[in-house]
Design a protein around this motif. Structure first.
Motif, PDB file in Angstrom:
ATOM      1  N   ASN A 253       0.797  -1.248   0.000  1.00  0.00           N
ATOM      2  CA  ASN A 253       0.000   0.000   0.000  1.00  0.00           C
ATOM      3  C   ASN A 253       0.821   1.285   0.000  1.00  0.00           C
ATOM      4  N   TYR A 254       2.129   1.225   0.253  1.00  0.00           N
ATOM      5  CA  TYR A 254       2.957   2.442   0.258  1.00  0.00           C
ATOM      6  C   TYR A 254       3.642   2.706  -1.082  1.00  0.00           C
ATOM      7  N   GLN A 255       3.474   1.822  -2.033  1.00  0.00           N
ATOM      8  CA  GLN A 255       4.211   1.970  -3.297  1.00  0.00           C
ATOM      9  C   GLN A 255       3.757   3.209  -4.072  1.00  0.00           C
TER      10      GLN A 255
ATOM     11  N   GLY B 205       7.647  -4.081  -2.826  1.00  0.00           N
ATOM     12  CA  GLY B 205       7.557  -3.590  -1.452  1.00  0.00           C
ATOM     13  C   GLY B 205       8.978  -3.519  -0.960  1.00  0.00           C
ATOM     14  N   VAL B 206       9.206  -3.911   0.291  1.00  0.00           N
ATOM     15  CA  VAL B 206      10.583  -3.948   0.795  1.00  0.00           C
ATOM     16  C   VAL B 206      11.032  -5.409   0.932  1.00  0.00           C
ATOM     17  N   TYR B 207      12.327  -5.569   1.202  1.00  0.00           N
ATOM     18  CA  TYR B 207      12.964  -6.886   1.088  1.00  0.00           C
ATOM     19  C   TYR B 207      12.295  -7.967   1.949  1.00  0.00           C
TER      20      TYR B 207
ATOM     21  N   GLY C  21      15.453  -2.113   1.395  1.00  0.00           N
ATOM     22  CA  GLY C  21      15.410  -2.757   2.714  1.00  0.00           C
ATOM     23  C   GLY C  21      14.547  -1.959   3.680  1.00  0.00           C
ATOM     24  N   CYS C  22      13.981  -2.654   4.657  1.00  0.00           N
ATOM     25  CA  CYS C  22      13.228  -1.962   5.719  1.00  0.00           C
ATOM     26  C   CYS C  22      14.218  -1.648   6.831  1.00  0.00           C
ATOM     27  N   ASP C  23      14.351  -0.357   7.174  1.00  0.00           N
ATOM     28  CA  ASP C  23      15.332   0.037   8.207  1.00  0.00           C
ATOM     29  C   ASP C  23      15.102  -0.719   9.514  1.00  0.00           C
ATOM     30  N   MET C  24      13.836  -0.875   9.879  1.00  0.00           N
ATOM     31  CA  MET C  24      13.547  -1.532  11.153  1.00  0.00           C
ATOM     32  C   MET C  24      14.049  -2.986  11.172  1.00  0.00           C
ATOM     33  N   ALA C  25      13.899  -3.659  10.037  1.00  0.00           N
ATOM     34  CA  ALA C  25      14.297  -5.078   9.970  1.00  0.00           C
ATOM     35  C   ALA C  25      15.781  -5.248  10.280  1.00  0.00           C
TER      36      ALA C  25
ATOM     37  N   VAL D 105       6.762  -9.072  11.403  1.00  0.00           N
ATOM     38  CA  VAL D 105       7.281  -9.524  10.094  1.00  0.00           C
ATOM     39  C   VAL D 105       8.329  -8.598   9.498  1.00  0.00           C
ATOM     40  N   ASN D 106       8.374  -7.353   9.961  1.00  0.00           N
ATOM     41  CA  ASN D 106       9.413  -6.425   9.493  1.00  0.00           C
ATOM     42  C   ASN D 106      10.738  -6.843  10.137  1.00  0.00           C
ATOM     43  N   SER D 107      11.253  -7.972   9.704  1.00  0.00           N
ATOM     44  CA  SER D 107      12.453  -8.568  10.292  1.00  0.00           C
ATOM     45  C   SER D 107      13.098  -9.453   9.224  1.00  0.00           C
TER      46      SER D 107
ATOM     47  N   TYR E 276      12.676   0.384  15.767  1.00  0.00           N
ATOM     48  CA  TYR E 276      11.541   1.282  15.487  1.00  0.00           C
ATOM     49  C   TYR E 276      11.562   1.633  14.008  1.00  0.00           C
ATOM     50  N   CYS E 277      10.432   2.136  13.513  1.00  0.00           N
ATOM     51  CA  CYS E 277      10.399   2.604  12.126  1.00  0.00           C
ATOM     52  C   CYS E 277      10.730   4.095  12.110  1.00  0.00           C
ATOM     53  N   PRO E 278      11.802   4.488  11.431  1.00  0.00           N
ATOM     54  CA  PRO E 278      12.177   5.907  11.424  1.00  0.00           C
ATOM     55  C   PRO E 278      11.087   6.806  10.817  1.00  0.00           C
TER      56      PRO E 278
ATOM     57  N   PRO F 133       0.116   1.359  13.894  1.00  0.00           N
ATOM     58  CA  PRO F 133       0.671   1.075  15.236  1.00  0.00           C
ATOM     59  C   PRO F 133       2.188   1.150  15.339  1.00  0.00           C
ATOM     60  N   GLU F 134       2.884   1.461  14.245  1.00  0.00           N
ATOM     61  CA  GLU F 134       4.324   1.736  14.354  1.00  0.00           C
ATOM     62  C   GLU F 134       4.569   3.130  14.924  1.00  0.00           C
ATOM     63  N   GLY F 135       3.476   3.899  15.112  1.00  0.00           N
ATOM     64  CA  GLY F 135       3.601   5.235  15.694  1.00  0.00           C
ATOM     65  C   GLY F 135       3.869   5.152  17.191  1.00  0.00           C
TER      66      GLY F 135
ATOM     67  N   ASP G 235       7.862   9.664   4.454  1.00  0.00           N
ATOM     68  CA  ASP G 235       8.076   9.000   3.171  1.00  0.00           C
ATOM     69  C   ASP G 235       9.127   7.911   3.394  1.00  0.00           C
ATOM     70  N   CYS G 236       8.830   6.682   3.019  1.00  0.00           N
ATOM     71  CA  CYS G 236       9.801   5.593   3.199  1.00  0.00           C
ATOM     72  C   CYS G 236      10.602   5.455   1.898  1.00  0.00           C
ATOM     73  N   PRO G 237      11.858   5.888   1.893  1.00  0.00           N
ATOM     74  CA  PRO G 237      12.628   5.905   0.643  1.00  0.00           C
ATOM     75  C   PRO G 237      12.787   4.518   0.018  1.00  0.00           C
ATOM     76  N   SER G 238      12.881   3.498   0.841  1.00  0.00           N
ATOM     77  CA  SER G 238      13.058   2.141   0.296  1.00  0.00           C
ATOM     78  C   SER G 238      11.855   1.714  -0.532  1.00  0.00           C
ATOM     79  N   MET G 239      10.677   2.041  -0.022  1.00  0.00           N
ATOM     80  CA  MET G 239       9.449   1.667  -0.741  1.00  0.00           C
ATOM     81  C   MET G 239       9.420   2.294  -2.137  1.00  0.00           C
ATOM     82  N   LYS G 240      10.032   3.471  -2.247  1.00  0.00           N
ATOM     83  CA  LYS G 240       9.935   4.220  -3.500  1.00  0.00           C
ATOM     84  C   LYS G 240      11.036   3.853  -4.501  1.00  0.00           C
TER      85      LYS G 240
HETATM   86 FE1  SF4 Z   1      10.169  -0.357   7.252  1.00  0.00          FE
HETATM   87 FE2  SF4 Z   1       9.179   1.919   8.196  1.00  0.00          FE
HETATM   88 FE3  SF4 Z   1       9.577   1.654   5.574  1.00  0.00          FE
HETATM   89 FE4  SF4 Z   1       7.586   0.299   6.818  1.00  0.00          FE
HETATM   90  S1  SF4 Z   1       7.768   2.513   6.548  1.00  0.00           S
HETATM   91  S2  SF4 Z   1       9.030  -0.517   5.310  1.00  0.00           S
HETATM   92  S3  SF4 Z   1       8.589  -0.135   8.790  1.00  0.00           S
HETATM   93  S4  SF4 Z   1      11.171   1.649   7.189  1.00  0.00           S
END
Ligand code: SF4
Ligand code: 13P
Length: 304
Positions: free
Chosen positions: A24-26, A59-61, A84-88, A112-114, A171-173, A199-201, A259-264
């Motif tokens: 959904n973030y793409q 999505g992310v890795y 990559g997902c920073d949190m993972a 699952v963000n791991s 945490y998710c940045p 809920p990552e907030g 904005d999640c740069p990895s998603m983009k």
């Molecule tokens: Fe990971 Fe946060 Fe990006 Fe979601 S928004 S993929 S938790 S860095």
């Protein structure tokens, strides 16, 4: 966007029996060509069911890795392996081992963000859609280690009134940047708007919200709600679907820079080249996959 590229993607999809799964973030154009667009739980559930031979995971890795673990007989491709997902990456196997050694009887619940390696060391996974349900399924007299998202862990603990051993370095940045003062300011500016949070907030912001839910939960709530205005406390990529599916309603991002740069990193050109060259394939070591899939499957059983 060039029709030619879309036509070539569609042709390759038929030739290779491929399906495009999109988070959904793409970016909007990626969402618009997806065969399925959803949250992490939906992506895992659809991956498990699909009869496609090839999954293009947009999505992310960790999302591609989860699909790969669930579908070891299929080819899972990621258009950009740097997504990559920073949190993972905020917990290492050694750090998890320290926690496990300290609490040998505890059940390890892993968001699952791991990474696949971390999932392989866990008892059960969860997503933002089912974290409360997953933890509630564990007898109350059992200790629970919750990794790697401290914010999701704190939310689950507060919902269930239960003490959890929360790993506090993850945490998710993108979501952690949404401070209470921004939510207060947004509510002041749009007093009739509902506040909808992922809920990552942070817990103090979640406590102000009218709804806390996964990305698909947010989409469902805004569609069904009679309210006309919403303050959206999650990554801004979700605004595309929200606005497309609810033309009469108004959506205000809680934080414009969420904005999640990895998603983009995923683009239409990369999807085309990934189908043309069948690269980059995501394959998890079979021993790790066998262990990790148990934790994912346990979660899917709790979610039905
Ligand atoms: Fe990971 Fe946060 Fe990006 Fe979601 S928004 S993929 S938790 S860095
Ligand atoms: P959802 O599973 O709610 O879509 O969340 C995934 C994610 O990475 C949120 O930042």
């Amino acid at each position: 966007m060039s029709d030619d590229i879309i036509n070539r993607i569609n042709k390759l999809k038929v030739e290779k029996n491929a399906t495009i799964m999109v988070h959904n973030y793409q970016n909007p154009e990626i969402q618009d060509i997806g065969d399925y667009v959803g949250d992490s739980l939906g992506l895992a559930q659809i991956a498990k069911k699909t009869d496609a031979d090839v999954i293009v995971s947009c999505g992310v890795y960790f999302m591609a890795e989860t699909s790969s673990m669930l579908c070891q007989d299929k080819t899972v491709l990621i258009p950009d392996a740097n997504a990559g997902c920073d949190m993972a990456n905020m917990i290492t196997p050694a750090e998890l081992q320290v926690l496990k050694d300290k609490h040998p009887e505890a059940v390890v619940v892993t968001y699952v963000n791991s990474t696949a390696q971390i999932k392989a060391m866990s008892d059960i996974c969860c997503t933002s859609a089912n974290a409360v349900k997953v933890v509630a399924s564990i007898p109350r007299d059992k200790e629970v280690i919750f990794i790697p998202d401290r914010n999701l862990g704190r939310y689950v603990a507060s919902k269930l009134g239960r003490e959890l051993i929360i790993y506090d370095k993850g945490y998710c940045p993108v979501h952690d940047r949404m401070l209470l003062q921004y939510a207060v300011r947004a509510k002041h500016e749009y007093p009739t708007a509902k506040i909808v949070m992922h809920p990552e907030g942070r817990l103090d912001v979640l406590e102000m919200a009218d709804l806390v839910a996964s990305t698909t939960g947010i989409l469902d709530y805004c569609k069904e709600s009679k309210a006309r205005e919403f303050i959206i406390g999650t990554e801004i990529g979700i605004l595309h679907r929200l606005r497309k599916e609810n033309p009469g309603k108004k959506f205000y991002p809680l934080l414009q820079i969420a904005d999640c740069p990895s998603m983009k990193l995923v683009t239409i050109d990369k999807i085309l080249s990934c189908l043309e060259n069948m690269e980059v394939e995501v394959r998890v070591d079979s021993e790790i996959a066998a262990k990790g899939v148990k934790a994912i499957d346990r979660m899917l059983e709790v979610s039905v």
